[in-house]
Design a protein around this motif. Structure first.
Motif, PDB file in Angstrom:
ATOM      1  N   LEU A   1      14.372  10.798 115.255  1.00 52.83           N
ATOM      2  CA  LEU A   1      13.541  10.478 114.091  1.00 52.83           C
ATOM      3  C   LEU A   1      12.660   9.252 114.270  1.00 52.83           C
ATOM      4  O   LEU A   1      11.540   9.214 113.742  1.00 52.83           O
ATOM      5  N   ALA A   2      13.132   8.238 114.959  1.00 53.93           N
ATOM      6  CA  ALA A   2      12.493   6.915 114.926  1.00 53.93           C
ATOM      7  C   ALA A   2      11.033   6.917 115.345  1.00 53.93           C
ATOM      8  O   ALA A   2      10.234   6.107 114.864  1.00 53.93           O
ATOM      9  N   SER A   3      10.635   7.805 116.239  1.00 47.75           N
ATOM     10  CA  SER A   3       9.253   7.799 116.753  1.00 47.75           C
ATOM     11  C   SER A   3       8.328   8.767 116.021  1.00 47.75           C
ATOM     12  O   SER A   3       7.190   8.957 116.439  1.00 47.75           O
ATOM     13  N   CYS A   4       8.804   9.364 114.938  1.00 42.53           N
ATOM     14  CA  CYS A   4       7.997  10.366 114.218  1.00 42.53           C
ATOM     15  C   CYS A   4       7.102   9.679 113.186  1.00 42.53           C
ATOM     16  O   CYS A   4       7.587   8.992 112.290  1.00 42.53           O
ATOM     17  N   ARG A   5       5.809   9.919 113.307  1.00 37.11           N
ATOM     18  CA  ARG A   5       4.801   9.149 112.567  1.00 37.11           C
ATOM     19  C   ARG A   5       4.501   9.709 111.181  1.00 37.11           C
ATOM     20  O   ARG A   5       4.613  10.908 110.932  1.00 37.11           O
ATOM     21  N   THR A   6       4.086   8.807 110.295  1.00 38.46           N
ATOM     22  CA  THR A   6       3.543   9.230 109.012  1.00 38.46           C
ATOM     23  C   THR A   6       2.311  10.085 109.255  1.00 38.46           C
ATOM     24  O   THR A   6       1.639   9.945 110.283  1.00 38.46           O
ATOM     25  N   PHE A   7       2.003  10.994 108.344  1.00 38.17           N
ATOM     26  CA  PHE A   7       0.923  11.949 108.615  1.00 38.17           C
ATOM     27  C   PHE A   7       0.028  12.112 107.392  1.00 38.17           C
ATOM     28  O   PHE A   7       0.431  11.841 106.256  1.00 38.17           O
ATOM     29  N   VAL A   8      -1.192  12.563 107.646  1.00 42.59           N
ATOM     30  CA  VAL A   8      -2.180  12.726 106.590  1.00 42.59           C
ATOM     31  C   VAL A   8      -3.136  13.847 106.960  1.00 42.59           C
ATOM     32  O   VAL A   8      -3.421  14.064 108.148  1.00 42.59           O
ATOM     33  N   ASN A   9      -3.609  14.563 105.962  1.00 41.89           N
ATOM     34  CA  ASN A   9      -4.664  15.552 106.175  1.00 41.89           C
ATOM     35  C   ASN A   9      -6.002  14.837 106.263  1.00 41.89           C
ATOM     36  O   ASN A   9      -6.343  14.011 105.392  1.00 41.89           O
TER      37      ASN A   9
ATOM     38  N   HIS B   1       9.467  13.198 110.206  1.00 44.51           N
ATOM     39  CA  HIS B   1       9.051  11.967 109.533  1.00 44.51           C
ATOM     40  C   HIS B   1       9.483  11.975 108.074  1.00 44.51           C
ATOM     41  O   HIS B   1       9.888  10.928 107.541  1.00 44.51           O
ATOM     42  N   LYS B   2       9.414  13.114 107.415  1.00 47.36           N
ATOM     43  CA  LYS B   2       9.903  13.201 106.040  1.00 47.36           C
ATOM     44  C   LYS B   2      11.383  12.830 105.973  1.00 47.36           C
ATOM     45  O   LYS B   2      11.830  12.189 105.014  1.00 47.36           O
ATOM     46  N   MET B   3      12.152  13.219 106.991  1.00 46.34           N
ATOM     47  CA  MET B   3      13.559  12.850 107.015  1.00 46.34           C
ATOM     48  C   MET B   3      13.715  11.356 107.269  1.00 46.34           C
ATOM     49  O   MET B   3      14.590  10.709 106.673  1.00 46.34           O
ATOM     50  N   LEU B   4      12.906  10.781 108.148  1.00 47.70           N
ATOM     51  CA  LEU B   4      12.914   9.338 108.358  1.00 47.70           C
ATOM     52  C   LEU B   4      12.681   8.620 107.035  1.00 47.70           C
ATOM     53  O   LEU B   4      13.404   7.676 106.680  1.00 47.70           O
TER      54      LEU B   4
END
Length: 297
Positions: free
Chosen positions: A187-195, A239-242
């Motif tokens: 999980l730690a390296s999973c980034r926030t995301f945006v459209n 990332h949602k889980m993070l």
């Protein structure tokens, strides 16, 4: 036993939404004090203890509001809180020189490195966790839902699913039994995301002003605009889980049980915590002490 940092540590970066420079200080704290937040730019304002009641509704970040000082908030705490949970930090003073913590790499990886640099020390008081005694459910808009359920061990087990119209995201799932190792590797390296199509509207509202390809995953319909693409096929669900790990640690204690969510977010995660603690029949401390959370002061 409870823990805190061995040494103070600090870092600098940019706030994701405000786009302003942000400096973060993390300081050791005494046993049974929990996680406290303090704004250094607001002279004379005392630290306040982080509890579920301190979190104010915000769809794009977890925002803590001081019950002691009007209009004093600290935003975007979720990635740091997730790292604190993973690294087993029970007591800490978080100081910020502004209204938002630095976004750094858009995930928890740099925060974990910062905590490792500071080191941890065991304190002479046993740790208390929160055990889920009976199912608690909340629902939100467009089919969003989240639940906390009794578990079969002292760990926190999480599963969630997301569903986005962009083909590059679509339907994704993620499940994990939380530990330092699983958080760090999965999980730690999973980034926030945006459209990509939402960025202009967000910035017109004064949001996402500090976002970039260095700290966010940018999706344009069926394409990933970041060089190197995705780190995992289901990076967005991870990332949602993070975020969820960080949101749940705003309880101030580790949870023992199961979390299940669909299309959940910061506001619904906090609603779930408030529902959990609304009745002592829902939960208990692991040491059997009275089921009453500390006041946020």
């Amino acid at each position: 036993m409870q823990t805190t940092l061995k040494h103070p540590v600090q870092c600098q970066g940019t706030g994701l939404h405000g786009g302003r420079p942000a400096t973060l200080h993390l300081l050791p704290a005494e046993a049974n004090t929990g996680i406290h937040l303090q704004r250094l730019d607001r002279a004379g304002t005392p630290p306040f203890r982080l509890t579920p009641d301190c979190i104010i509704s915000s769809p794009l970040a977890t925002v803590a509001s001081s019950p002691l000082t009007a209009d004093l908030t600290v935003a975007t705490v979720e990635h740091l809180m997730a790292a604190l949970h993973a690294c087993g930090i029970d007591n800490l003073l978080i100081q910020s020189d502004g209204p938002e913590l630095p976004i750094l790499d858009g995930c928890s990886r740099t925060f974990m490195s910062l905590l490792d640099d500071a080191g941890t020390v065991s304190l002479s008081v046993p740790r208390r966790s929160v055990s889920i005694l009976r199912p608690v459910h909340v629902t939100g808009r467009d089919g969003a839902r989240a639940s906390l359920l009794p578990g079969t061990s002292d760990a926190l087990e999480l599963s969630l699913s997301i569903d986005f119209p962009a083909p590059a995201i679509g339907k994704q799932t993620c499940a994990i039994r939380l530990s330092r190792q699983t958080f760090e590797t999965e999980l730690a390296s999973c980034r926030t995301f945006v459209n990509h199509q939402d960025i202009a509207a967000l910035q017109a509202q004064g949001l996402a002003l500090g976002g970039s390809l260095e700290n966010a995953l940018v999706i344009q319909h069926d394409r990933i605009l970041n060089p190197g693409g995705l780190r995992y096929d289901n990076e967005c669900a991870r990332h949602k889980m993070l975020d969820t790990v960080g949101d749940l640690y705003c309880a101030g204690y580790r949870l023992s049980g199961r979390f299940e969510g669909h299309r959940t977010g910061h506001a619904l995660n906090n609603q779930l915590l408030r529902a959990l603690f609304s009745s002592p029949e829902n939960w208990q401390f692991s040491d059997g002490s009275v089921s009453v959370l500390p006041r946020p002061a």
